[in-house]
Design an enzyme around this catalytic site. Structure first.
Site, mmCIF file in Angstrom:
data_model
loop_
_atom_site.group_PDB
_atom_site.id
_atom_site.type_symbol
_atom_site.label_atom_id
_atom_site.label_comp_id
_atom_site.label_asym_id
_atom_site.label_seq_id
_atom_site.Cartn_x
_atom_site.Cartn_y
_atom_site.Cartn_z
ATOM 1 N N GLU A 182 0.884 -1.165 0.000
ATOM 2 C CA GLU A 182 0.000 0.000 0.000
ATOM 3 C C GLU A 182 0.921 1.214 0.000
ATOM 4 O OE1 GLU A 182 -0.858 1.907 3.397
ATOM 5 O OE2 GLU A 182 1.237 1.284 3.461
ATOM 6 N N MET A 183 0.421 2.425 0.302
ATOM 7 C CA MET A 183 1.277 3.578 0.041
ATOM 8 C C MET A 183 1.279 4.652 1.140
ATOM 9 S SD MET A 183 0.669 3.979 -4.058
ATOM 10 C CE MET A 183 2.142 4.949 -4.256
ATOM 11 N N GLU A 184 0.823 4.339 2.331
ATOM 12 C CA GLU A 184 0.664 5.395 3.345
ATOM 13 C C GLU A 184 1.103 5.056 4.764
ATOM 14 O OE1 GLU A 184 -1.935 4.317 1.396
ATOM 15 O OE2 GLU A 184 -2.013 5.962 -0.044
ATOM 16 N N ASP B 179 -6.674 -6.020 -4.599
ATOM 17 C CA ASP B 179 -6.131 -6.655 -5.803
ATOM 18 C C ASP B 179 -4.993 -7.556 -5.368
ATOM 19 O OD1 ASP B 179 -5.268 -3.576 -5.660
ATOM 20 O OD2 ASP B 179 -3.527 -4.754 -6.245
HETATM 21 N N1 HPA Z 1 -0.027 -1.134 -4.930
HETATM 22 C C1 HPA Z 1 0.047 -0.088 -4.116
HETATM 23 N N2 HPA Z 1 -0.963 0.329 -3.390
HETATM 24 C C2 HPA Z 1 -2.112 -0.338 -3.488
HETATM 25 C C3 HPA Z 1 -2.259 -1.439 -4.319
HETATM 26 C C4 HPA Z 1 -1.147 -1.860 -5.075
HETATM 27 O O1 HPA Z 1 -1.210 -2.841 -5.831
HETATM 28 N N3 HPA Z 1 -3.536 -1.886 -4.206
HETATM 29 C C5 HPA Z 1 -4.141 -1.066 -3.325
HETATM 30 N N4 HPA Z 1 -3.282 -0.132 -2.874
#
Ligand code: HPA
Length: 236
Positions: free
Chosen positions: A180-182, A205
């Site tokens: 994820e990114m946070e 996903d």
């Molecule tokens: N990558 C980065 N952040 C995400 C993803 C991913 O595949 N899916 C949901 N957040």
């Protein structure tokens, strides 16, 4: 006083707050789970609401995507609005064979490649951003009470969504469950301010199988995660 990014007054935002990346998920949570939700900000269409959950004041506000964006909101929420319990409710990409589409994950730790670590820590770049233990323990207990299976472990807070250079196999081998990114920024900023933070995710996903939820599902159907987060954020 309103901050540059949050158009609210002191007192408009509860100490207990849920933080989805997607502002429309904030609206969905406010409208479907909170009693008497009131919109307190729509600056940049990043929506924030305060209502009550089981009688306890709770806010929910979007953070946008990525570490720079969440860092702005979390800084202002903690230092200008007095937030003390912050729970990210996010989506993540499953990376590990032990996690599956729509599973709920809790980030015990958040490994990152973000330059935020270098900019904060200089040479001590391998700081380990951790969940608040009390919130983590509470979330696991609430999930058990609600009969919702959860997986707890290490996530990867990536700076790049599109990244052909990162070695996902190596991250997997070392037990990274999802990307994820946070969360690394949330945990680090909360630690500095001595407030509590936790990240709870739904796998939207999967990098191994290529499966993915629809955009509508991402916005509205992650109710298990939301229930666990709400029960956790109102607990003592
Ligand atoms: N990558 C980065 N952040 C995400 C993803 C991913 O595949 N899916 C949901 N957040």
């Amino acid at each position: 006083m309103a901050t540059p990014h949050i158009g609210a007054e002191k007192g408009d935002i509860a100490e207990r707050i849920l933080l989805p990346g997607d502002p429309l998920r904030a609206k969905f949570v406010a409208e479907n789970f909170l009693e008497n939700p009131k919109l307190y900000t729509s600056v940049r269409n990043i929506l924030g609401y305060t209502g009550t959950y089981k009688g306890v004041p709770v806010s929910v506000q979007g953070t946008g995507m990525g570490i720079p964006s969440i860092s702005i909101y979390v800084h202002e929420l903690i230092h200008e609005f007095g937030c003390k319990k912050l729970i990210r409710i996010g989506t993540c990409g499953g990376m590990h064979k032990n996690v599956h589409l729509r599973d709920v994950l809790i980030a015990q730790g958040a490994t990152t490649d973000s330059s935020i670590m270098r900019s904060i820590f200089g040479p001590v770049i391998n700081y380990a951003p951790l969940a608040d233990y009390h919130l983590l323990e509470t979330a696991v207990a609430k999930a058990r009470e609600l009969n919702k299976p959860v997986t707890v472990g290490n996530v990867f807070s990536a700076d790049r969504f599109y990244d052909d250079d990162v070695d996902n196999d190596r991250l997997r081998r070392y037990g990274i469950l999802a990307v994820e990114m946070e969360t690394a920024a949330l945990y680090t900023l909360a630690a500095e301010a001595n407030v509590q933070a936790l990240g709870i995710f739904t796998v939207s996903d999967h990098l191994l199988t290529g499966e993915a939820c629809t955009a509508e599902e991402r916005q509205t159907t992650f109710q298990d995660m939301m229930k666990v987060a709400l029960e956790t954020v109102i607990a003592d």
